[in-house]
Design an enzyme around this catalytic site. Structure first.
Site, PDB file in Angstrom:
ATOM      1  N   HIS A  55     -32.837  62.165   1.804  1.00  9.66           N
ATOM      2  CA  HIS A  55     -32.244  60.849   1.579  1.00  9.66           C
ATOM      3  C   HIS A  55     -31.696  60.204   2.844  1.00  9.66           C
ATOM      4  O   HIS A  55     -30.742  59.431   2.776  1.00  9.66           O
ATOM      5  CB  HIS A  55     -31.137  60.951   0.530  1.00  9.66           C
ATOM      6  CG  HIS A  55     -31.654  61.130  -0.866  1.00  9.66           C
ATOM      7  ND1 HIS A  55     -32.527  60.251  -1.453  1.00  9.66           N
ATOM      8  CD2 HIS A  55     -31.425  62.095  -1.787  1.00  9.66           C
ATOM      9  CE1 HIS A  55     -32.808  60.656  -2.682  1.00  9.66           C
ATOM     10  NE2 HIS A  55     -32.161  61.784  -2.903  1.00  9.66           N
ATOM     11  N   GLU A 160     -34.149  68.588 -11.771  1.00  5.90           N
ATOM     12  CA  GLU A 160     -33.622  67.224 -11.830  1.00  5.90           C
ATOM     13  C   GLU A 160     -34.194  66.411 -12.988  1.00  5.90           C
ATOM     14  O   GLU A 160     -33.990  65.198 -13.044  1.00  5.90           O
ATOM     15  CB  GLU A 160     -33.908  66.515 -10.503  1.00  5.90           C
ATOM     16  CG  GLU A 160     -33.331  67.261  -9.305  1.00  5.90           C
ATOM     17  CD  GLU A 160     -33.646  66.629  -7.972  1.00  5.90           C
ATOM     18  OE1 GLU A 160     -32.908  65.702  -7.570  1.00  5.90           O
ATOM     19  OE2 GLU A 160     -34.635  67.044  -7.334  1.00  5.90           O
ATOM     20  N   ASP A 186     -29.894  62.768 -10.644  1.00  2.00           N
ATOM     21  CA  ASP A 186     -31.252  62.481 -11.103  1.00  2.00           C
ATOM     22  C   ASP A 186     -31.472  62.944 -12.535  1.00  2.00           C
ATOM     23  O   ASP A 186     -32.205  62.311 -13.297  1.00  2.00           O
ATOM     24  CB  ASP A 186     -32.274  63.137 -10.176  1.00  2.00           C
ATOM     25  CG  ASP A 186     -32.474  62.346  -8.894  1.00  2.00           C
ATOM     26  OD1 ASP A 186     -31.974  61.210  -8.815  1.00  2.00           O
ATOM     27  OD2 ASP A 186     -33.124  62.862  -7.972  1.00  2.00           O
TER      28      ASP A 186
END
Length: 275
Positions: A55, A160, A186
């Site tokens: 990320h 997730e 998520d």
């Protein structure tokens, strides 16, 4: 900071704490790029670095420099790679990481592939490199090098989605997988309950993953939850591999608290002006 049993091998403190039934708490690294990051984490009491290559814009070289500089501090460098492709995990493991976190692992086949690419023969099919920073570049036979790194490296898969949670028992049964880390942000999005981390469906997911880990001798992890009461709930259930916050979120939290304090210094003056 080396081990007595293998004096050249830097210890994986996160693994040691997990094996002892203790919490292993990581500091997320999103903004940091400097070699003193692990020293800062050590001073604060963190056990491992969650070096995030999924990320942010961090490149391999920056992540590798942080990994190598972390080794002598006793703070374990663990890297979340961008995806499941083999070159993401193996290159950073060759460059000094003592563990990898692979995101978005939904099925036993995907988890089996992760273990295969991250473990040396006979446990997997990872290509054998030369001298390794985790061993202080000491000379070891190929057999001993592979054995020591297989034993010390921590392989983490992130669950997730609901599909992944349903497959938790099969994933936990796979040799070479050490930690099942729930990516709660998520997961809640996949469930359609964004950010509702104390929702009964999220609790049920934690219960399922924790039970699977206990059954197969693996370690359950918690990511994305930083509200103290909710963290306590899942730690009480058995979560042990934890994210304690990221450098960005902790910087912003401290910055806001400082500004609230500084703004409060002017309050008496404003009150006197009004009077």
């Amino acid at each position: 900071m080396k081990t007595n049993k293998n004096p050249d091998l830097f210890p994986n403190v996160a693994r040691q704490k997990l094996d002892a039934g203790e919490l292993a708490v990581g500091l997320g690294v999103r903004q940091g790029r400097t070699s003193d990051t692990a020293m800062v984490a050590k001073s604060c009491g963190f056990d491992w670095l969650f070096i995030d290559m999924e990320h942010n814009s961090m490149d391999l070289d920056a992540a590798a420099q942080m990994c190598v500089s972390a080794l002598p501090t006793g703070v374990t460098p663990i890297v979340r790679v961008p995806g499941p492709e083999s070159f993401h995990a193996t290159r950073i493991l060759d460059a000094g990481a003592m563990g990898v976190i692979v995101p978005h692992v939904d099925t036993p086949d995907e988890a089996r592939r992760v273990a295969d690419i991250c473990k040396f023969p006979p446990l997997g099919n990872r290509s054998v490199p030369g001298s390794m920073p985790q061993l202080g570049y000491a000379a070891y036979s190929q057999e001993d090098c592979c054995r020591l790194l297989n034993e010390s490296t921590l392989i983490v898969v992130m669950l997730e989605t609901e599909e992944a949670i349903e497959a938790a028992d099969e994933i936990a049964a796979i040799d070479g997988i050490d930690v099942l880390l729930i990516g709660t942000s998520d997961l809640s999005a996949d469930m359609g309950i964004h950010g509702q981390f104390d929702h009964p469906r999220i609790r049920a997911a934690y219960e399922r993953v924790i039970a699977a880990c206990r059954k197969h001798g693996k370690h359950p992890g918690m990511g994305g939850i930083y509200t103290p009461t909710i963290m306590q709930k899942y730690v009480s259930l058995g979560a042990r591999f934890l994210l304690g916050g990221s450098d960005l979120s902790l910087l912003m939290q401290a910055g806001r608290e400082r500004m609230r304090f500084l703004d409060s210094l002017l309050e008496p003056q404003k009150d006197s002006e009004v009077a």
